[in-house]
Design a protein around this motif. Structure first.
Motif, PDB file in Angstrom:
ATOM      1  N   GLU A  30       1.864  29.597 -47.607  1.00  0.00           N
ATOM      2  CA  GLU A  30       2.275  28.373 -48.276  1.00  0.00           C
ATOM      3  C   GLU A  30       1.229  27.899 -49.291  1.00  0.00           C
ATOM      4  O   GLU A  30       1.557  27.392 -50.346  1.00  0.00           O
ATOM      5  CB  GLU A  30       2.515  27.257 -47.246  1.00  0.00           C
ATOM      6  CG  GLU A  30       3.843  27.340 -46.519  1.00  0.00           C
ATOM      7  CD  GLU A  30       3.884  28.412 -45.436  1.00  0.00           C
ATOM      8  OE1 GLU A  30       4.950  28.578 -44.825  1.00  0.00           O
ATOM      9  OE2 GLU A  30       2.865  29.086 -45.174  1.00  0.00           O
ATOM     10  N   ASN A  31      -0.050  28.018 -48.907  1.00  0.00           N
ATOM     11  CA  ASN A  31      -1.114  27.466 -49.747  1.00  0.00           C
ATOM     12  C   ASN A  31      -1.641  28.501 -50.725  1.00  0.00           C
ATOM     13  O   ASN A  31      -1.874  29.661 -50.350  1.00  0.00           O
ATOM     14  CB  ASN A  31      -2.301  27.015 -48.878  1.00  0.00           C
ATOM     15  CG  ASN A  31      -1.953  25.843 -47.990  1.00  0.00           C
ATOM     16  OD1 ASN A  31      -0.991  25.131 -48.240  1.00  0.00           O
ATOM     17  ND2 ASN A  31      -2.737  25.650 -46.951  1.00  0.00           N
ATOM     18  N   PHE A  48      -4.835  23.308 -56.344  1.00  0.00           N
ATOM     19  CA  PHE A  48      -4.193  24.050 -55.272  1.00  0.00           C
ATOM     20  C   PHE A  48      -2.733  23.629 -55.146  1.00  0.00           C
ATOM     21  O   PHE A  48      -2.325  22.573 -55.651  1.00  0.00           O
ATOM     22  CB  PHE A  48      -4.951  23.928 -53.953  1.00  0.00           C
ATOM     23  CG  PHE A  48      -4.833  22.601 -53.256  1.00  0.00           C
ATOM     24  CD1 PHE A  48      -5.690  21.552 -53.568  1.00  0.00           C
ATOM     25  CD2 PHE A  48      -3.892  22.420 -52.254  1.00  0.00           C
ATOM     26  CE1 PHE A  48      -5.598  20.349 -52.904  1.00  0.00           C
ATOM     27  CE2 PHE A  48      -3.804  21.225 -51.589  1.00  0.00           C
ATOM     28  CZ  PHE A  48      -4.653  20.188 -51.919  1.00  0.00           C
ATOM     29  N   SER A  49      -1.986  24.470 -54.462  1.00  0.00           N
ATOM     30  CA  SER A  49      -0.559  24.240 -54.286  1.00  0.00           C
ATOM     31  C   SER A  49      -0.220  24.496 -52.827  1.00  0.00           C
ATOM     32  O   SER A  49      -0.634  25.505 -52.263  1.00  0.00           O
ATOM     33  CB  SER A  49       0.243  25.186 -55.181  1.00  0.00           C
ATOM     34  OG  SER A  49       1.607  25.170 -54.829  1.00  0.00           O
ATOM     35  N   TYR A  50       0.533  23.594 -52.215  1.00  0.00           N
ATOM     36  CA  TYR A  50       0.896  23.760 -50.807  1.00  0.00           C
ATOM     37  C   TYR A  50       2.369  24.090 -50.635  1.00  0.00           C
ATOM     38  O   TYR A  50       2.871  24.181 -49.510  1.00  0.00           O
ATOM     39  CB  TYR A  50       0.518  22.523 -49.996  1.00  0.00           C
ATOM     40  CG  TYR A  50       0.991  21.224 -50.586  1.00  0.00           C
ATOM     41  CD1 TYR A  50       0.205  20.528 -51.485  1.00  0.00           C
ATOM     42  CD2 TYR A  50       2.236  20.700 -50.247  1.00  0.00           C
ATOM     43  CE1 TYR A  50       0.646  19.342 -52.051  1.00  0.00           C
ATOM     44  CE2 TYR A  50       2.680  19.523 -50.791  1.00  0.00           C
ATOM     45  CZ  TYR A  50       1.879  18.832 -51.699  1.00  0.00           C
ATOM     46  OH  TYR A  50       2.314  17.669 -52.247  1.00  0.00           O
ATOM     47  N   ASP A  51       3.070  24.244 -51.741  1.00  0.00           N
ATOM     48  CA  ASP A  51       4.473  24.635 -51.663  1.00  0.00           C
ATOM     49  C   ASP A  51       4.958  24.916 -53.092  1.00  0.00           C
ATOM     50  O   ASP A  51       4.305  24.514 -54.065  1.00  0.00           O
ATOM     51  CB  ASP A  51       5.314  23.523 -51.035  1.00  0.00           C
ATOM     52  CG  ASP A  51       6.620  24.037 -50.428  1.00  0.00           C
ATOM     53  OD1 ASP A  51       7.283  23.271 -49.715  1.00  0.00           O
ATOM     54  OD2 ASP A  51       6.974  25.213 -50.679  1.00  0.00           O
ATOM     55  N   SER A  93      -5.206  32.490 -51.122  1.00  0.00           N
ATOM     56  CA  SER A  93      -4.049  31.957 -50.418  1.00  0.00           C
ATOM     57  C   SER A  93      -4.407  31.757 -48.956  1.00  0.00           C
ATOM     58  O   SER A  93      -5.369  32.354 -48.445  1.00  0.00           O
ATOM     59  CB  SER A  93      -2.844  32.893 -50.547  1.00  0.00           C
ATOM     60  OG  SER A  93      -3.031  34.077 -49.792  1.00  0.00           O
ATOM     61  N   PRO A  96      -0.461  27.399 -43.801  1.00  0.00           N
ATOM     62  CA  PRO A  96      -0.353  25.955 -44.039  1.00  0.00           C
ATOM     63  C   PRO A  96      -1.595  25.172 -43.624  1.00  0.00           C
ATOM     64  O   PRO A  96      -2.371  25.632 -42.802  1.00  0.00           O
ATOM     65  CB  PRO A  96       0.841  25.532 -43.174  1.00  0.00           C
ATOM     66  CG  PRO A  96       1.636  26.744 -43.028  1.00  0.00           C
ATOM     67  CD  PRO A  96       0.686  27.908 -43.076  1.00  0.00           C
ATOM     68  N   GLU A  97      -1.736  24.002 -44.174  1.00  0.00           N
ATOM     69  CA  GLU A  97      -2.930  23.179 -43.985  1.00  0.00           C
ATOM     70  C   GLU A  97      -3.386  23.160 -42.544  1.00  0.00           C
ATOM     71  O   GLU A  97      -2.828  22.487 -41.703  1.00  0.00           O
ATOM     72  CB  GLU A  97      -2.657  21.747 -44.417  1.00  0.00           C
ATOM     73  CG  GLU A  97      -2.713  21.553 -45.898  1.00  0.00           C
ATOM     74  CD  GLU A  97      -2.737  20.088 -46.286  1.00  0.00           C
ATOM     75  OE1 GLU A  97      -2.341  19.784 -47.394  1.00  0.00           O
ATOM     76  OE2 GLU A  97      -3.128  19.262 -45.436  1.00  0.00           O
ATOM     77  N   GLN A 103      -9.175  31.591 -45.986  1.00  0.00           N
ATOM     78  CA  GLN A 103      -8.524  31.894 -47.251  1.00  0.00           C
ATOM     79  C   GLN A 103      -8.712  33.374 -47.575  1.00  0.00           C
ATOM     80  O   GLN A 103      -9.745  33.971 -47.257  1.00  0.00           O
ATOM     81  CB  GLN A 103      -9.105  31.028 -48.368  1.00  0.00           C
ATOM     82  CG  GLN A 103      -8.822  29.547 -48.146  1.00  0.00           C
ATOM     83  CD  GLN A 103      -9.338  28.671 -49.249  1.00  0.00           C
ATOM     84  OE1 GLN A 103      -9.471  29.097 -50.407  1.00  0.00           O
ATOM     85  NE2 GLN A 103      -9.626  27.427 -48.934  1.00  0.00           N
TER      86      GLN A 103
END
Lengths: 114, 114
Positions: A30-31, A48-51, A93, A96-97, A103
């Motif tokens: 997801e991340n 950053f992007s979580y979705d 990547s 999820p959080e 990473q």
């Protein structure tokens, strides 16, 4: 094995050009993250992007934007490249959080802006 | 404030001698701690991580690290250095503050002499 790939290993661009750096991961994470790495400064988070279609600014977002249209792909855009954006860019990547999630990093793109 | 400090920018050892890379952190929250390694022109690879289980953590390639809460330290060690250990090493702290936050140390470059 988790694989994070980046579109270019080395890139040379001129001042003022629009630059796209692309990152693809194959683990359904997801991340996704974009960092720049400079000697003595470690890694600094740009975005950053979580979705999909979701993004958040990191510590140094100025001069950069990002795009995440598909879960596996995260693009970093330099709208008008400047010489102070010469750096190593690393994509990563993770799951999820979670505090405990490590990473996974791509090999990096060394960008030179002349 | 949350921070991570790698106490040495460069460490030089002879092959076959012990390695010690030092890392101190500051965090008001319960952290997860990681060590990553970066070989020249490569992305970062996870060596080991601490996530509030055993305080002595074993990683890949013979490395280990001990979490010492009283000293707020997470030093990386290896009993016997190999030439292939020459690389840059990053200590990383991760925690939840209502949001996800990761901080990278500035890095320690390890040189291994024959």
């Amino acid at each position: 094995d988790v694989k994070v790939t980046q579109s270019s290993r080395y890139l040379v661009k001129r001042t003022g050009e629009k630059v796209f750096l692309e990152c693809v991961q194959d683990m359904d994470h997801e991340n996704m993250f974009w960092y720049r790495q400079d000697p003595g400064l470690g890694l600094r988070l740009i975005y950053f992007s979580y979705d999909v279609k979701m993004k958040e600014k990191g510590d140094i977002p100025e001069g950069y934007s990002v795009s995440r249209e598909k879960k596996e792909r995260f693009s970093l855009i330099l709208e008008s490249a400047s010489t102070n954006q010469t750096s190593m860019y690393l994509c990563a990547s993770s799951l999820p959080e979670k505090r405990t999630s490590e990473q996974y990093f791509g090999p990096g793109t060394r960008l030179t802006v002349t | 404030a949350q921070s991570v400090t790698q106490l040495d920018s460069h460490v030089s050892v002879s092959e076959g001698t012990p390695v010690l890379l030092r890392c101190n952190y500051s965090s008001s929250y319960s952290p997860s701690l990681f060590w990553y390694v970066q070989h020249p022109n490569k992305g970062l690879q996870l060596l080991l991580k601490y996530t509030s289980a055993a305080t002595l953590v074993k990683g890949i390639n013979g490395f280990e690290a001990e979490f010492k809460k009283s000293e707020t330290s997470f030093h990386l060690t290896k009993p016997s250095a190999h030439m292939s250990d020459a690389a840059e090493y990053f200590c990383v702290v991760s925690f939840n503050t209502g949001g996800f936050k990761t901080i990278f140390g500035a890095g320690t470059r390890l040189f291994v002499k024959a």
